[in-house]
Design an enzyme around this catalytic site. Structure first.
Site, mmCIF file in Angstrom:
data_model
loop_
_atom_site.group_PDB
_atom_site.id
_atom_site.type_symbol
_atom_site.label_atom_id
_atom_site.label_comp_id
_atom_site.label_asym_id
_atom_site.label_seq_id
_atom_site.Cartn_x
_atom_site.Cartn_y
_atom_site.Cartn_z
ATOM 1 N N GLU A 289 18.037 -9.043 -3.918
ATOM 2 C CA GLU A 289 17.088 -7.934 -4.020
ATOM 3 C C GLU A 289 17.134 -7.027 -2.808
ATOM 4 O OE1 GLU A 289 13.655 -10.597 -3.975
ATOM 5 O OE2 GLU A 289 13.537 -10.346 -6.135
ATOM 6 N N ARG A 292 16.060 -1.930 1.590
ATOM 7 C CA ARG A 292 16.453 -1.108 2.729
ATOM 8 C C ARG A 292 17.946 -0.782 2.737
ATOM 9 N NH1 ARG A 292 13.498 -1.507 7.330
ATOM 10 N NH2 ARG A 292 12.785 -3.524 6.572
ATOM 11 N N ARG A 329 6.641 4.105 10.438
ATOM 12 C CA ARG A 329 7.287 2.896 10.961
ATOM 13 C C ARG A 329 7.287 2.790 12.496
ATOM 14 N NH1 ARG A 329 12.028 1.613 10.245
ATOM 15 N NH2 ARG A 329 11.725 -0.610 9.971
ATOM 16 N N TYR A 333 5.573 -0.513 13.554
ATOM 17 C CA TYR A 333 6.458 -1.605 13.994
ATOM 18 C C TYR A 333 7.236 -1.274 15.262
ATOM 19 C CZ TYR A 333 6.301 -2.199 8.842
ATOM 20 O OH TYR A 333 5.927 -2.296 7.543
ATOM 21 N N CYS A 360 -3.700 13.591 14.492
ATOM 22 C CA CYS A 360 -4.672 13.370 15.559
ATOM 23 C C CYS A 360 -4.719 11.903 15.901
ATOM 24 C CB CYS A 360 -6.034 13.870 15.126
ATOM 25 S SG CYS A 360 -6.012 15.637 14.922
HETATM 26 C C1 PLP Z 1 10.659 -6.481 0.671
HETATM 27 C C2 PLP Z 1 11.352 -7.429 -0.223
HETATM 28 C C3 PLP Z 1 12.675 -7.203 -0.570
HETATM 29 C C4 PLP Z 1 13.513 -6.092 0.019
HETATM 30 O O1 PLP Z 1 13.652 -6.249 1.381
HETATM 31 P P1 PLP Z 1 14.669 -5.283 2.190
HETATM 32 O O2 PLP Z 1 14.484 -5.698 3.590
HETATM 33 O O3 PLP Z 1 14.209 -3.896 1.943
HETATM 34 O O4 PLP Z 1 16.020 -5.541 1.641
HETATM 35 C C5 PLP Z 1 13.249 -8.059 -1.481
HETATM 36 N N1 PLP Z 1 12.542 -9.075 -2.037
HETATM 37 C C6 PLP Z 1 11.255 -9.316 -1.712
HETATM 38 C C7 PLP Z 1 10.534 -10.428 -2.349
HETATM 39 C C8 PLP Z 1 10.612 -8.509 -0.797
HETATM 40 O O5 PLP Z 1 9.351 -8.758 -0.472
#
Ligand code: PLP
Length: 442
Positions: A289, A292, A329, A333, A360
């Site tokens: 998954e 980024r 960000r 972070y 502000c």
């Molecule tokens: C945020 C997240 C991702 C994606 O993370 P990246 O750092 O953007 O690749 C994939 N799976 C789950 C469960 C997430 O919470």
């Protein structure tokens, strides 16, 4: 500034993305403007698909839409053959409206509401990634009520946490997400789901972190998940068809970041699966998954420089027409970004300045200390690597309008999100009857 994908400096000394001159993009669309290098997004999608094909394993690459969820992006992911992760009714709605096939949508989240589960079930999504016992019971009850059976993955915490260069092997994972393998709750969840008449347990899911530059964390997660799979096979006679290893693959924001190639992450994972599942009845299908790493480095934000404030001997602040509203960000972070003057790319760097937003809030800074040519009001500042978790996290703080987003490719620039209008800002506002709607005559 590092030039990602199709970004280059043209003969006029302007930054060009997807064959589009950013000075012209400013004239056409205004600033702040998110520009997405469409070819680079497609390239990243293909890198994942190709690497998995090369592994010979069955697989799905699901784009984690939370990184940047708009209809055009859902379409693009669909065209490239990816599946899609959603974590809310809003992301689900966006994907469905974009015509994303429901069977390829996976629903994540640690607190899906009954309404969300109902919406997803009615749409016929491909899989629910169940996070906790409450959700399992809700899913079971809802599917029974509908007389249906739904696919489920169980999110487990394998006791591995990875951040950039370190991974931490934790015993008992203190996380709001998932069923813990170590304390037996994952095994209990497998038992519950596998016995249910309305849940079709496909397997397990693990996501170990984000912006990861090493393969060890993934390899250890595979090892732990495989050990867990063996254990439940022996104890409960349950065999997993799917193992989802989540996202978190790192990208290069600045020179401090040293990501691996997509193919290297994928090979490390698929090799680990082949190794650790070699005694399993059948190699499971592998899902990942990435969020980024699909869109992050393909995004650039274009700003117009406004005011500046020089504090001799201390620092020079240069303010742009956006800030934490379009990119929270750095404030959230302490994230680092690179920037350049997009209209004077050939000019020599002359000064170190800090890029402030217009909100502000003293913390509304985009970059502390960046080398730039002498910056003037009206210059165009480009900040690279803003494709992920920027538009997705944008807010209307200070009632600032969220910027437009364009896809640029081969000299074409197409609007995929319109800039919000002032009317959009008040579209949901209501003045109650008891508060007068007219100016009082005093
Ligand atoms: C945020 C997240 C991702 C994606 O993370 P990246 O750092 O953007 O690749 C994939 N799976 C789950 C469960 C997430 O919470």
């Amino acid at each position: 500034m590092y030039l990602h994908g199709t970004s280059k400096i043209n003969a006029k000394g302007h930054l060009e993305i997807g064959g589009c001159d950013t000075v012209e993009l400013k004239q056409q669309f205004g600033t702040p403007l998110y520009i997405v290098d469409e070819a680079l997004v497609r390239q990243r999608c293909r890198e994942y698909m190709d690497a998995f094909r090369a592994s010979g394993l069955s697989f799905q690459v699901a784009y984690a839409s939370k990184a940047f969820c708009v209809m055009a992006m859902c379409r693009l992911a669909e065209e490239e053959g990816l599946s899609l992760d959603v974590v809310s009714e809003g992301e689900l709605f966006t994907a469905l409206q974009a015509g994303f096939p429901a069977q390829r949508i996976h629903f994540h989240g640690n607190n899906k509401t009954l309404d969300e589960l109902e919406m997803a079930m009615s749409a016929g999504i491909g899989c629910f990634v169940a996070d906790n016992f409450t959700e399992l019971h809700m899913l079971q009850a809802l599917a029974a009520e509908k007389g249906t059976k739904v696919n489920v993955l169980l999110r487990v915490t394998p006791g591995v946490e990875a951040h950039t260069h370190e991974y931490i092997s934790t015993g008992q994972t203190d996380s709001k997400f998932g069923f813990d393998i170590g304390n037996g709750s994952a095994s209990e969840a497998v038992e519950l789901a596998s016995r249910s008449l309305n849940l079709n347990l496909l397997g397990v899911h693990s996501h170990i972190g984000s912006q990861i530059f090493e393969t060890e964390g993934f390899q250890l997660a595979v090892e732990r998940v495989a050990a867990f799979a063996m254990q439940v096979k022996e104890k409960l006679n349950v065999v997993f068809k799917v193992v989802n290893l989540g996202g978190g693959f790192g990208i290069r924001y600045t020179e401090e970041d040293t990501p691996l190639k997509v193919a290297d992450y994928v090979r490390a994972i698929t090799d680990a699966v082949k190794e650790h599942f070699s005694d399993y009845p059948e190699l499971p299908e592998i899902w990942v998954e990435p969020g980024r790493s699909i869109v992050g480095d393909a995004g650039t934000t274009l700003y117009t420089v406004g005011t500046s404030k020089d504090i001799p001997g201390v620092r020079k602040y240069v303010a742009v027409d956006g800030g934490m509203t379009d990119n929270p960000r750095p404030a959230l972070y302490d994230s680092k970004y690179e920037a350049m003057l997009a209209n004077r790319a050939h000019d020599e760097n002359e000064e170190t300045v800090s890029i402030a937003g217009k909100c502000c809030e003293s913390g509304d800074m985009l970059i502390w200390d960046v080398e730039l040519p002498k910056v003037n009001s009206g210059d165009l500042l480009a900040v690279a690597c803003t494709g992920a978790y920027n538009y997705a996290m944008a807010s209307n703080y200070n009632r600032i309008r969220r910027p437009a987003v364009v896809f640029a490719q081969d000299g074409h620039s197409d609007l995929v999100v319109k800039r919000e209008s002032l009317q959009d800002l008040i579209a949901c506002d209501v003045i109650p009857e008891r508060i007068s709607k007219q100016p009082s005559l005093k």
